[in-house]
Enzyme design. Structure first.
Site, PDB file in Angstrom:
ATOM      1  N   SER A 122       0.784  -1.265   0.308  1.00 52.46           N
ATOM      2  CA  SER A 122      -0.116  -0.051   0.072  1.00 52.46           C
ATOM      3  C   SER A 122       0.701   1.351   0.076  1.00 52.46           C
ATOM      4  O   SER A 122       0.377   2.455  -0.189  1.00 52.46           O
ATOM      5  CB  SER A 122      -0.803  -0.069   1.136  1.00 52.46           C
ATOM      6  OG  SER A 122      -0.173   0.087   2.394  1.00 52.46           O
ATOM      7  N   LYS A 159       0.885   4.071   6.728  1.00 49.58           N
ATOM      8  CA  LYS A 159       0.175   4.906   5.693  1.00 49.58           C
ATOM      9  C   LYS A 159       0.593   6.537   5.857  1.00 49.58           C
ATOM     10  O   LYS A 159       1.412   6.895   6.954  1.00 49.58           O
ATOM     11  CB  LYS A 159      -1.206   5.069   6.280  1.00 49.58           C
ATOM     12  CG  LYS A 159      -2.085   3.628   5.891  1.00 49.58           C
ATOM     13  CD  LYS A 159      -2.174   3.393   4.254  1.00 49.58           C
ATOM     14  CE  LYS A 159      -3.094   2.245   3.891  1.00 49.58           C
ATOM     15  NZ  LYS A 159      -2.294   0.901   4.634  1.00 49.58           N
TER      16      LYS A 159
END
Lengths: 201, 201
Positions: A122, A159
């Site tokens: 991600s 993230k």
DNA sequence: AATAATACTATACAGATGTACGGTATGTCA
DNA sequence: TGACATACCGTACATCTGTATAGTATTATT
């Protein structure tokens, strides 16, 4: 600059032993403990080696103090970083060294720091690949723009922290995934300080 | 668990002194050095305090070895790498540590290693970003598939080494750039062992 | 009030430790 | 060849260091 390659095989073994003793038992060895480890019958042998290591700039010894062998970190735990590459390689020009990578700062750091093995892709566009190792400083607050480690249940994700219209989001660096609003089911446990990836060998 | 609050003021001072000495000079203090630091006229005072610290489970002392005071607590000399994150953070559970970050293997190896600051984005899809630091082992030969550092004149570039129909190519990991045949004007000076990127702080 | 823990001083001693000096042997380099 | 670094052995000694024992005074704890 002091290079490890200026040492003889034996001297490097001694230095390594001293380093390992300090790292493992937090206690530098005495001369006789070194002699015993290498099977020397005499302390004089150890004296010779330590003298060489001092002279070549790898250790420092305080007089009249037991076990007072100090490893000079700058000469060992750093790797020269060359700014511009010369044609003269592989002879590294000392003048080209413009900074040093001090891995020791990381290892001996007193920050509350841990490592986390990255799962998933991600953050691939931020250069964080699956199986990369990220060094994380533990903290519960972060600023927008920082790469954070967020916890949801027992799942940890890496993230970007983003802020839009007063709302915080966990934003992946991969168009395959979507931004996630930072709700109460998430908790930020740290921010990423360093990314490390080991390749060949 | 042993709580710091079970210690007296004085015992906590002694423990802190020992901790700082180990952390700063990498050398645990001798009994008389402790006495001297606190202005004690007698080693017996130190003996009493250490005895209390041992009994309360904060330190461990090896018999008949000088300076052999070991602090029982987290290992400050390494960074724990957690495989799975528990809800219990930020209290790191020891059981979750499954490996340790060990960079000294690299440093103590006999390899001729240097660092190179990456310029440009030609390897961005391999997770190597501009300004990343790559650790390079100096060697003039490489195998196809490895990430190599090639020298053209005084310009160093990081690329994949690829082989097609017996011809070697320097292949970027970015569609913006093209593969370059490995001609005599290039020389391979090493292969990339590690990628390191420092972020925040 | 009695007991224990804490916080120190004082002294003695065996052994651990650093230091110094001298010796032998081998290989390296000019 | 000679000078030098490397790599060991052997011995001696002052002192550093941990350990043991004994004592005094104060503060907690029961």
């Amino acid at each position: 600059m002091n290079k490890l390659s200026t040492l003889t095989e034996r001297q490097r073994e001694i230095l390594r032993f001293i380093y390992n003793e300090i790292k493992n038992s937090q206690l530098p060895p005495s001369l006789r403990e070194i002699a015993s480890h290498f099977g020397f019958a005499s302390v004089g042998s150890v004296q010779d080696h330590l003298k060489a290591l001092v002279q070549k700039g790898f250790i420092k010894i305080s007089e009249k103090k037991s076990r007072a062998i100090e490893i000079i970190k700058e000469n060992i735990f750093s790797i020269p970083i060359i700014g511009t590459v010369q044609a003269g390689l592989p002879t590294l020009a000392v003048e080209n060294i413009d900074e040093y990578l001090n891995l020791d700062d990381l290892i001996f750091s007193n920050m509350d720091v841990f490592g986390l093995r990255v799962k998933g892709d991600s953050m691939i566009n931020a250069g964080i690949m699956p199986l990369d190792l990220v060094i994380v400083r533990q903290q519960s607050v972060a600023e927008a723009g920082e790469i954070v480690v967020a916890l949801q249940g027992e799942e940890a994700t890496v993230k970007y922290l983003k802020k839009t219209n007063g709302q915080y989001f966990l934003e992946p660096a991969n168009p395959k995934y979507h931004s996630i609003p930072l709700t109460s089911e998430f908790s930020i446990i740290g921010i990423v300080l360093t990314v490390i990836r080991k390749l060949g060998k």
